[in-house]
Write a protein that holds these residues in place. Structure first.
Motif, PDB file in Angstrom:
ATOM      1  N   TRP A 216       0.822  -1.220   0.000  1.00 50.79           N
ATOM      2  CA  TRP A 216       0.000   0.000   0.000  1.00 50.79           C
ATOM      3  C   TRP A 216       0.851   1.263   0.000  1.00 50.79           C
ATOM      4  N   ASP A 217       2.150   1.136   0.335  1.00 51.02           N
ATOM      5  CA  ASP A 217       3.040   2.299   0.284  1.00 51.02           C
ATOM      6  C   ASP A 217       3.370   2.690  -1.155  1.00 51.02           C
ATOM      7  N   THR A 218       3.331   1.730  -2.076  1.00 53.67           N
ATOM      8  CA  THR A 218       3.891   1.954  -3.409  1.00 53.67           C
ATOM      9  C   THR A 218       2.901   1.833  -4.562  1.00 53.67           C
ATOM     10  N   GLY A 219       1.734   1.205  -4.349  1.00 55.19           N
ATOM     11  CA  GLY A 219       0.834   0.906  -5.464  1.00 55.19           C
ATOM     12  C   GLY A 219       0.424   2.124  -6.265  1.00 55.19           C
ATOM     13  N   ALA A 220      -0.090   3.154  -5.587  1.00 54.87           N
ATOM     14  CA  ALA A 220      -0.547   4.351  -6.294  1.00 54.87           C
ATOM     15  C   ALA A 220       0.627   5.064  -6.954  1.00 54.87           C
ATOM     16  N   GLY A 221       1.736   5.168  -6.233  1.00 52.02           N
ATOM     17  CA  GLY A 221       2.911   5.837  -6.790  1.00 52.02           C
ATOM     18  C   GLY A 221       3.464   5.119  -8.004  1.00 52.02           C
ATOM     19  N   GLN A 222       3.494   3.792  -7.953  1.00 58.89           N
ATOM     20  CA  GLN A 222       3.974   3.033  -9.104  1.00 58.89           C
ATOM     21  C   GLN A 222       3.087   3.272 -10.319  1.00 58.89           C
ATOM     22  N   ALA A 223       1.770   3.265 -10.105  1.00 58.89           N
ATOM     23  CA  ALA A 223       0.849   3.514 -11.224  1.00 58.89           C
ATOM     24  C   ALA A 223       1.122   4.878 -11.850  1.00 58.89           C
ATOM     25  N   ILE A 224       1.318   5.890 -11.018  1.00 61.57           N
ATOM     26  CA  ILE A 224       1.540   7.243 -11.529  1.00 61.57           C
ATOM     27  C   ILE A 224       2.885   7.345 -12.241  1.00 61.57           C
ATOM     28  N   VAL A 225       3.916   6.740 -11.672  1.00 63.50           N
ATOM     29  CA  VAL A 225       5.232   6.735 -12.322  1.00 63.50           C
ATOM     30  C   VAL A 225       5.142   6.060 -13.691  1.00 63.50           C
ATOM     31  N   GLU A 226       4.540   4.879 -13.728  1.00 60.54           N
ATOM     32  CA  GLU A 226       4.485   4.134 -14.990  1.00 60.54           C
ATOM     33  C   GLU A 226       3.598   4.820 -16.020  1.00 60.54           C
ATOM     34  N   CYS A 227       2.510   5.448 -15.568  1.00 61.43           N
ATOM     35  CA  CYS A 227       1.642   6.176 -16.501  1.00 61.43           C
ATOM     36  C   CYS A 227       2.315   7.439 -17.029  1.00 61.43           C
ATOM     37  N   SER A 228       3.351   7.909 -16.314  1.00 65.36           N
ATOM     38  CA  SER A 228       4.094   9.086 -16.773  1.00 65.36           C
ATOM     39  C   SER A 228       5.277   8.696 -17.660  1.00 65.36           C
ATOM     40  N   GLY A 229       5.445   7.395 -17.884  1.00 66.99           N
ATOM     41  CA  GLY A 229       6.548   6.927 -18.724  1.00 66.99           C
ATOM     42  C   GLY A 229       7.751   6.430 -17.957  1.00 66.99           C
ATOM     43  N   GLY A 230       7.654   6.383 -16.626  1.00 68.71           N
ATOM     44  CA  GLY A 230       8.756   5.893 -15.813  1.00 68.71           C
ATOM     45  C   GLY A 230       8.665   4.402 -15.557  1.00 68.71           C
TER      46      GLY A 230
END
Length: 257
Positions: A216-230
């Motif tokens: 739960w610490d990383t799920g939302a952040g990972q989605a946002i990073v990957e959707c931004s091309g990271g």
């Protein structure tokens, strides 16, 4: 995504009601601080998500953690951290967030991160990209939707998200390798999932995490990073972090762009 964003904003408003007072701090069994704000945020998010998507189960840090035997059949679920960065909350430095991700077949496909004290929102949705909104609750003319990553002036300096005061040996080695490759390497710091947001924004290039985190610490952040091309990969591997594992503890990882 509107109801997910609304859930995060409402939770943030509940959190701020307590943040602006002299609140009491309790301690969980693992001695991490827990305030009444965690529970109120959880209750708001759970109610909003169940209202709009009653068929999708919720896995929240503050909710009931079902055994893997029950979770393993989930094709999709909401992954929630009602307050990420409780220590930042208690220090009152503003760098705490509300995290909500939709995980499908082990992959976070959308994410919402709201920093209520900063009134800043990050959203990522698979196939639609990612964006940042500042002054979310302010007057409409103050709001601006900024696609991520943001444009960056200084492209010659490599920036690494790392704690300036508590850096692990593995993180120091990671930075040392970068210093062998590049002329200028700087560290930048942030609390909670805002570290991943720095990667999504393009403000930083690498975030090596050689310390424990939970899903739960990383799920939302990972989605946002990957959707931004990271990219958010398991450290030393070319595989992304996966979710709904038997053990909800993440392996070490590196986020980059």
């Amino acid at each position: 995504m509107k109801h997910v964003i609304q859930a995060a904003l409402e939770a943030g408003q509940e959190i701020m009601k307590i943040y602006d007072t002299d609140f009491d701090v309790e301690y969980k069994e693992d001695e991490s601080p827990l305030t009444i704000a965690d529970q109120r945020s959880h209750d708001v998010i759970k109610a909003r998500l169940q209202q709009h998507t009653p068929e999708i189960p919720i896995l929240s840090e503050e909710g009931q953690h079902l055994p893997y035997e029950e979770r393993k059949e989930w094709k999709e679920f909401w992954l929630v951290d009602p307050i990420d960065g409780t220590k930042e909350f208690i220090k009152k430095n503003g760098e705490f967030t509300v995290n909500i991700a939709l995980v499908r077949n082990g992959k976070p496909v959308s994410g919402v991160i709201y920093a209520p004290a900063l009134d800043t929102l990050y959203v990522g949705e698979e196939g639609k990209g990612a964006y940042k909104v500042q002054s979310v609750l302010g007057e409409s003319e103050e709001r601006a939707l900024e696609p991520l990553p943001l444009s960056r002036q200084d492209t010659q300096t490599i920036r690494v998200v790392a704690s300036r005061s508590h850096m692990s040996d593995e993180t120091e080695a990671f930075i040392s390798e970068l210093e062998d490759q590049y002329d200028r390497v700087e560290t930048v710091s942030a609390g909670s999932s805002l570290k991943l947001c720095l990667i999504a924004e393009g403000v930083a290039d690498y975030y090596p995490r050689y310390a424990p985190t939970m899903e739960w610490d990383t799920g939302a952040g990972q989605a946002i990073v990957e959707c931004s091309g990271g990219i958010v990969n398991v450290a030393e591997e070319e595989t992304p972090l996966l979710y709904n594992k038997p053990d909800l503890l993440n392996p070490w990882f590196v986020a980059s762009r």
